[in-house]
Design a protein around this motif. Structure first.
Motif, PDB file in Angstrom:
ATOM      1  N   ALA A   1      60.109 150.453 -24.685  1.00 16.34           N
ATOM      2  CA  ALA A   1      61.157 150.291 -23.601  1.00 16.34           C
ATOM      3  C   ALA A   1      61.394 151.699 -22.973  1.00 16.34           C
ATOM      4  O   ALA A   1      61.189 152.160 -21.901  1.00 16.34           O
ATOM      5  CB  ALA A   1      62.513 149.792 -23.948  1.00 16.34           C
TER       6      ALA A   1
ATOM      7  N   ASP B   1      67.100 147.157 -25.049  1.00 13.95           N
ATOM      8  CA  ASP B   1      67.272 148.347 -23.861  1.00 13.95           C
ATOM      9  C   ASP B   1      65.922 147.793 -23.064  1.00 13.95           C
ATOM     10  O   ASP B   1      65.452 148.472 -22.087  1.00 13.95           O
ATOM     11  CB  ASP B   1      67.139 149.698 -24.178  1.00 13.95           C
ATOM     12  CG  ASP B   1      67.455 150.566 -22.815  1.00 13.95           C
ATOM     13  OD1 ASP B   1      68.336 150.038 -21.849  1.00 13.95           O
ATOM     14  OD2 ASP B   1      67.119 151.749 -22.605  1.00 13.95           O
TER      15      ASP B   1
ATOM     16  N   CYS C   1      58.328 153.029 -21.249  1.00 11.99           N
ATOM     17  CA  CYS C   1      57.958 152.472 -19.762  1.00 11.99           C
ATOM     18  C   CYS C   1      59.024 152.954 -18.997  1.00 11.99           C
ATOM     19  O   CYS C   1      58.873 153.459 -17.910  1.00 11.99           O
ATOM     20  CB  CYS C   1      58.424 150.933 -20.091  1.00 11.99           C
ATOM     21  SG  CYS C   1      57.011 149.838 -20.744  1.00 11.99           S
ATOM     22  N   HIS C   2      60.116 153.209 -19.438  1.00 12.74           N
ATOM     23  CA  HIS C   2      61.285 153.820 -18.519  1.00 12.74           C
ATOM     24  C   HIS C   2      61.053 155.202 -18.115  1.00 12.74           C
ATOM     25  O   HIS C   2      61.326 155.623 -17.051  1.00 12.74           O
ATOM     26  CB  HIS C   2      62.646 153.708 -19.056  1.00 12.74           C
ATOM     27  CG  HIS C   2      63.049 152.258 -19.319  1.00 12.74           C
ATOM     28  ND1 HIS C   2      63.984 151.896 -20.366  1.00 12.74           N
ATOM     29  CD2 HIS C   2      62.583 151.074 -18.769  1.00 12.74           C
ATOM     30  CE1 HIS C   2      64.437 150.528 -20.218  1.00 12.74           C
ATOM     31  NE2 HIS C   2      63.444 149.883 -19.390  1.00 12.74           N
ATOM     32  N   ARG C   3      60.322 155.847 -19.020  1.00  9.56           N
ATOM     33  CA  ARG C   3      60.047 157.481 -18.612  1.00  9.56           C
ATOM     34  C   ARG C   3      59.092 157.610 -17.544  1.00  9.56           C
ATOM     35  O   ARG C   3      59.005 158.465 -16.771  1.00  9.56           O
ATOM     36  CB  ARG C   3      59.296 158.059 -20.022  1.00  9.56           C
ATOM     37  CG  ARG C   3      60.449 158.338 -21.024  1.00  9.56           C
ATOM     38  CD  ARG C   3      59.897 159.527 -21.927  1.00  9.56           C
ATOM     39  NE  ARG C   3      58.861 159.145 -22.755  1.00  9.56           N
ATOM     40  CZ  ARG C   3      58.953 158.431 -23.785  1.00  9.56           C
ATOM     41  NH1 ARG C   3      60.358 158.071 -24.413  1.00  9.56           N
ATOM     42  NH2 ARG C   3      58.055 158.016 -24.575  1.00  9.56           N
TER      43      ARG C   3
ATOM     44  N   ARG D   1      53.498 149.330 -13.517  1.00  2.00           N
ATOM     45  CA  ARG D   1      54.848 149.189 -13.290  1.00  2.00           C
ATOM     46  C   ARG D   1      55.679 147.965 -14.015  1.00  2.00           C
ATOM     47  O   ARG D   1      56.962 147.884 -13.930  1.00  2.00           O
ATOM     48  CB  ARG D   1      55.316 149.173 -11.827  1.00  2.00           C
ATOM     49  CG  ARG D   1      55.072 150.579 -11.348  1.00  2.00           C
ATOM     50  CD  ARG D   1      55.856 151.611 -11.772  1.00  2.00           C
ATOM     51  NE  ARG D   1      55.505 153.256 -11.391  1.00  2.00           N
ATOM     52  CZ  ARG D   1      55.002 153.752 -11.844  1.00  2.00           C
ATOM     53  NH1 ARG D   1      54.498 153.356 -13.316  1.00  2.00           N
ATOM     54  NH2 ARG D   1      54.573 155.155 -11.432  1.00  2.00           N
TER      55      ARG D   1
ATOM     56  N   GLN E   1      58.916 148.515 -15.605  1.00  2.06           N
ATOM     57  CA  GLN E   1      59.816 147.414 -16.255  1.00  2.06           C
ATOM     58  C   GLN E   1      59.422 146.939 -17.512  1.00  2.06           C
ATOM     59  O   GLN E   1      58.248 146.622 -17.545  1.00  2.06           O
ATOM     60  CB  GLN E   1      60.391 146.669 -15.299  1.00  2.06           C
ATOM     61  CG  GLN E   1      60.947 147.180 -14.151  1.00  2.06           C
ATOM     62  CD  GLN E   1      62.432 147.547 -13.937  1.00  2.06           C
ATOM     63  OE1 GLN E   1      63.167 146.567 -13.938  1.00  2.06           O
ATOM     64  NE2 GLN E   1      62.806 148.937 -14.066  1.00  2.06           N
TER      65      GLN E   1
ATOM     66  N   GLY F   1      58.891 155.070 -15.146  1.00  2.00           N
ATOM     67  CA  GLY F   1      59.477 154.068 -13.939  1.00  2.00           C
ATOM     68  C   GLY F   1      59.063 152.724 -14.150  1.00  2.00           C
ATOM     69  O   GLY F   1      58.989 151.896 -13.055  1.00  2.00           O
TER      70      GLY F   1
ATOM     71  N   ASP G   1      64.260 145.111 -19.923  1.00  2.49           N
ATOM     72  CA  ASP G   1      64.594 144.887 -18.330  1.00  2.49           C
ATOM     73  C   ASP G   1      64.487 143.188 -18.249  1.00  2.49           C
ATOM     74  O   ASP G   1      64.676 143.016 -17.058  1.00  2.49           O
ATOM     75  CB  ASP G   1      63.741 145.602 -17.494  1.00  2.49           C
ATOM     76  CG  ASP G   1      63.647 146.912 -17.573  1.00  2.49           C
ATOM     77  OD1 ASP G   1      64.742 147.565 -17.309  1.00  2.49           O
ATOM     78  OD2 ASP G   1      62.566 147.721 -18.166  1.00  2.49           O
TER      79      ASP G   1
END
Length: 335
Positions: free
Chosen positions: A189, A212, A192-194, A167, A198, A196, A214
């Motif tokens: 990014a 984009d 990673c975001h797909r 994560r 950071q 969940g 975190d």
């Protein structure tokens, strides 16, 4: 949590004792009464420290009054300073390790147990944001290694790690030219975001928004340049440290966490003298900051790292070189 306005004026520092009760992966929270300061918002239980009262005594008194429990053992966890428009608060946060009784809203306030993943979905006061972030921090901090696999080749092991529960990822690719790094950061990014997760960039903090990402991870050189936090609280700030002085600098600039290395001998820095667990533990205890252990770390080192006061492990070669990345990440992420 009682936060009445100090009689000496809004600019006075209001000291508040806060208790974190955690059990089976969940944390106990309560809801403020509508007519109180920050009314209707959720919070970690506690209350104002009275003049002449020490923090632990205040915490025990407040949790007895609010939750109906008797605190038997607690340890200092972190401190948070925050300025609202009408008051300046210092939250002295303690982690409760042993208590008697069943916590409940003794004064009629709403109360419940929630997982750390559920907590950000609630409306908390701004002062509680650093606490939420620290509670969210996972036991594994992954550091990229595309030089080893190639840019495209690294995507597969990264996605395996993300599917297994990773994560928090740092994109550290010092060999890449700026334009290439920026394009790659946007790609990573999105991946990673797909899942969940950071992503923090080991790059100039101003790159974070345009990629984009975190947050930013400050290497030693960048860490030394700042006198205050380079991004607002909506972004993460991590810091690379190798000694006590750098850890204190990370604390001064308001980093959310630090990585301390090398703890053990590591092939990536063969000439660096390892700190060892004793020195690592001593340095961790001297700062009010979550610290990840880096350098020669293996999956089986997590328990030892936590005994030494670490938040968890930061890993590069050992994790990507594992026979089964999924098994290694799952073992670390589930702890």
């Amino acid at each position: 949590m009682s936060e009445s306005t100090p009689s000496t004026g809004a600019s006075s520092l209001l000291r508040v004792a806060v208790g974190i009760l955690a059990q089976d992966g969940k944390v106990f929270v309560t809801r403020r009464f509508p007519d109180s300061h920050q009314g209707g918002k959720w919070e970690f239980p506690g209350g104002k420290i009275e003049p002449g009262e020490n923090t632990l005594s205040a915490l025990k008194r407040e949790l007895r009054e609010e939750l109906g429990i008797e605190v038997q053992d607690a340890r200092a966890y972190m401190q948070v300073r925050h300025e609202y428009h009408d008051r300046h608060v210092l939250l002295d946060v303690w982690r409760i390790s042993r208590y008697q009784g069943t916590p409940h809203g003794r004064e009629g306030q709403e109360a419940k147990w929630l997982s750390c993943a559920e907590l950000p979905q609630l409306d908390f006061p701004e002062a509680d944001r650093p606490i939420l972030r620290r509670l969210w921090l996972p036991p594994l901090y992954l550091i990229s290694d595309s030089r080893r696999f190639g840019k495209d080749g690294f995507l597969a092991p990264l996605e395996c790690a993300l599917k297994a529960g990773a994560r928090l990822v740092q994109l550290r690719e010092p060999h890449m030219p700026p334009d290439e790094f920026e394009d790659y950061a946007r790609l990573i990014a999105g991946l990673c975001h797909r899942h969940g997760a950071q992503l923090l960039l080991n790059a100039e903090p101003e790159w974070v928004s345009r990629c984009d990402a975190d947050g930013a991870h400050l290497n030693g050189k960048r860490l030394a340049q700042y006198a205050s936090r380079p991004l607002d609280d909506h972004f993460w700030i991590g810091a690379s440290c190798h000694n006590a002085e750098e850890l204190h600098q990370a604390e001064r600039v308001g980093a959310d966490f630090a990585v301390l290395s090398p703890v053990s001998p590591t092939s990536s820095h063969p000439g660096a003298a390892p700190l060892g667990w004793e020195a690592f533990s001593r340095m961790c205890a001297d700062v009010n900051l979550p610290v990840y252990a880096l350098g020669g770390m293996r999956v089986q080192d997590l328990a030892r790292a936590r005994q030494a006061g670490a938040q968890g492990l930061a890993m590069v070669s050992q994790i990507w070189g594992a026979n089964s990345i999924e098994q290694a990440v799952t073992a670390l992420s589930s702890n």
